[in-house]
Design a protein around this motif. Sequence first.
Motif, mmCIF file in Angstrom:
data_model
loop_
_atom_site.group_PDB
_atom_site.id
_atom_site.type_symbol
_atom_site.label_atom_id
_atom_site.label_comp_id
_atom_site.label_asym_id
_atom_site.label_seq_id
_atom_site.Cartn_x
_atom_site.Cartn_y
_atom_site.Cartn_z
ATOM 1 N N LYS A 42 -1.986 4.956 -3.346
ATOM 2 C CA LYS A 42 -2.533 3.598 -3.298
ATOM 3 C C LYS A 42 -3.642 3.444 -2.267
ATOM 4 O O LYS A 42 -4.692 2.879 -2.565
ATOM 5 C CB LYS A 42 -1.428 2.578 -3.042
ATOM 6 N N GLY B 13 -8.085 -7.097 -2.090
ATOM 7 C CA GLY B 13 -8.138 -5.640 -1.968
ATOM 8 C C GLY B 13 -9.157 -5.183 -0.945
ATOM 9 O O GLY B 13 -8.926 -4.235 -0.190
ATOM 10 N N VAL C 16 0.808 -1.218 0.000
ATOM 11 C CA VAL C 16 0.000 0.000 0.000
ATOM 12 C C VAL C 16 0.845 1.272 0.000
ATOM 13 O O VAL C 16 0.309 2.373 -0.104
ATOM 14 C CB VAL C 16 -0.996 -0.015 1.175
ATOM 15 N N VAL D 249 -7.558 2.516 -3.084
ATOM 16 C CA VAL D 249 -8.278 1.401 -2.447
ATOM 17 C C VAL D 249 -9.535 1.927 -1.767
ATOM 18 O O VAL D 249 -10.630 1.375 -1.927
ATOM 19 C CB VAL D 249 -7.366 0.649 -1.451
ATOM 20 N N LEU E 93 -0.949 -1.908 -7.995
ATOM 21 C CA LEU E 93 -2.012 -2.556 -7.224
ATOM 22 C C LEU E 93 -2.553 -3.784 -7.954
ATOM 23 O O LEU E 93 -2.865 -4.792 -7.330
ATOM 24 C CB LEU E 93 -3.140 -1.558 -6.936
#
Length: 113
Positions: free
Chosen positions: A23, A86, A18, A27, A60
């Motif tokens: 990132k 995720g 992360v 998410v 990711l």
Amino acid sequence: MARNRPYTCGLDAAIDVVGGKWKAVLVWTLEDQGPLRFGELKRRIPAVTEKMLIQQLRELEADGVVHREVFQQVPPKVEYSLTDFGRSLEVALRPLGDWGHENMTRIEETRPA
């Protein structure tokens, strides 16, 4: 993308996935908004550059956090969504986001402009 293996602890492994300015925000946004196209992500996170958005999404995806689905149509359509992996990461990020929300004013006041 540089990897820190072998990991020394769980936090080291998590930060490797992360880490990066956008990132966690990606998410968070994908969990909150559902599957989104690239342009929709860019509009929801206007401060990110297109180059950085592409790079962070690729990383990711490579880590199995984000799923990229290409629809065979004209014009081409691509959607990004969270994988189960995720979604489990978003659950881990939620307390950090809550802490940030609770302390946002203090953080803004102590940081130089």
